[in-house]
Scaffold this active site. Structure first.
Site, short mmCIF file in Angstrom:
data_model
loop_
_atom_site.label_atom_id
_atom_site.label_comp_id
_atom_site.label_asym_id
_atom_site.label_seq_id
_atom_site.Cartn_x
_atom_site.Cartn_y
_atom_site.Cartn_z
N GLY A 62 -16.94 13.04 27.49
CA GLY A 62 -15.78 12.61 28.26
C GLY A 62 -15.73 11.09 28.27
N CYS A 77 -24.24 8.76 30.74
CA CYS A 77 -22.92 8.11 30.81
C CYS A 77 -22.89 6.99 29.79
CB CYS A 77 -22.72 7.55 32.22
SG CYS A 77 -21.14 6.71 32.44
N LEU A 78 -21.78 6.89 29.06
CA LEU A 78 -21.68 5.86 28.03
C LEU A 78 -21.70 4.45 28.64
CD1 LEU A 78 -19.03 7.43 25.62
CD2 LEU A 78 -21.52 7.55 25.50
N HIS A 116 -17.56 14.28 36.78
CA HIS A 116 -18.11 13.00 36.30
C HIS A 116 -16.98 12.04 35.91
CE1 HIS A 116 -21.25 10.66 33.87
NE2 HIS A 116 -20.10 10.14 33.48
N HIS A 134 -15.24 8.40 37.78
CA HIS A 134 -15.02 7.09 37.15
C HIS A 134 -13.69 6.49 37.62
CE1 HIS A 134 -18.30 6.32 34.40
NE2 HIS A 134 -18.18 7.49 33.80
NI NI Z 1 -19.57 8.33 32.52
#
Ligand code: NI
Length: 178
Positions: free
Chosen positions: A48, A101-102, A143, A147
């Site tokens: 995502g 998480c990126l 998630h 953000h």
């Molecule tokens: Ni994330």
């Protein structure tokens, strides 16, 4: 085009996003942004990606789970565009699972999430979406929509004891699951 990913510490990651203007959705620039977000998510093997993660304070996220090397046990989720999403919890039961998480590269942590949710949103062409999701699918939506509120998975953890560097997580957690 692959977009630059903002990491934790950049103010955009901690700033609540603004709603997308509905008339903007069908514009060329916005459609291009959607394509770029999907391309960026694929490039970094994410499941995502939310707009604040690519430096844009808009209530917009994309998600997709195919077979993903970051989440080898995850069931698949079709490519989904969530514009101005609103999440309603359908089952308050908390399920614990590992997340990454990126915007927080090379880390993993155990995060409790609601088991079942309903998300209403606009889709890629401005159509109304209503999606019921459970377990991992519900986790990804929670998630990504976090953000959009300026929140990250670290905020949802019950303490930091499980927070792990990716290489150590692969040695001590992932290998033991097989
Ligand atoms: Ni994330």
């Amino acid at each position: 085009m692959i977009l630059k990913v903002a990491r934790l510490g950049h103010p955009v990651v901690r700033t609540p996003a603004q709603p997308v203007a509905v008339e903007q959705i069908r514009t060329h620039d916005f459609q291009k942004l959607l394509d770029d977000m999907v391309e960026t998510m694929h490039e970094y093997n994410g499941v995502g990606l939310a707009a604040p993660q690519v430096h844009l304070g808009l209530q917009l996220a994309v998600l997709e789970v195919e077979s993903n090397p970051r989440y080898p046990d995850a069931p698949s989720v079709p490519l989904t565009y969530l514009i101005n999403p609103v999440v309603t919890v359908l089952d308050e039961t908390k399920v614990e699972e590992w997340e990454g998480c990126l915007s927080i590269p090379e880390m993993r942590g155990v995060v409790p999430r609601h088991k079942k949710i309903l998300v209403t949103a606009l889709g890629r062409n401005g159509e109304r979406l209503e999606i019921q999701a459970e377990d991992f699918h519900a986790r990804v939506i929670q998630h990504e929509t976090d953000h959009l509120k300026g929140e990250v998975y670290l905020d949802r953890m019950d303490g930091m004891r499980t927070l792990s560097h990716l290489a150590e997580w692969q040695r001590f957690v992932m290998n033991q699951r097989r």
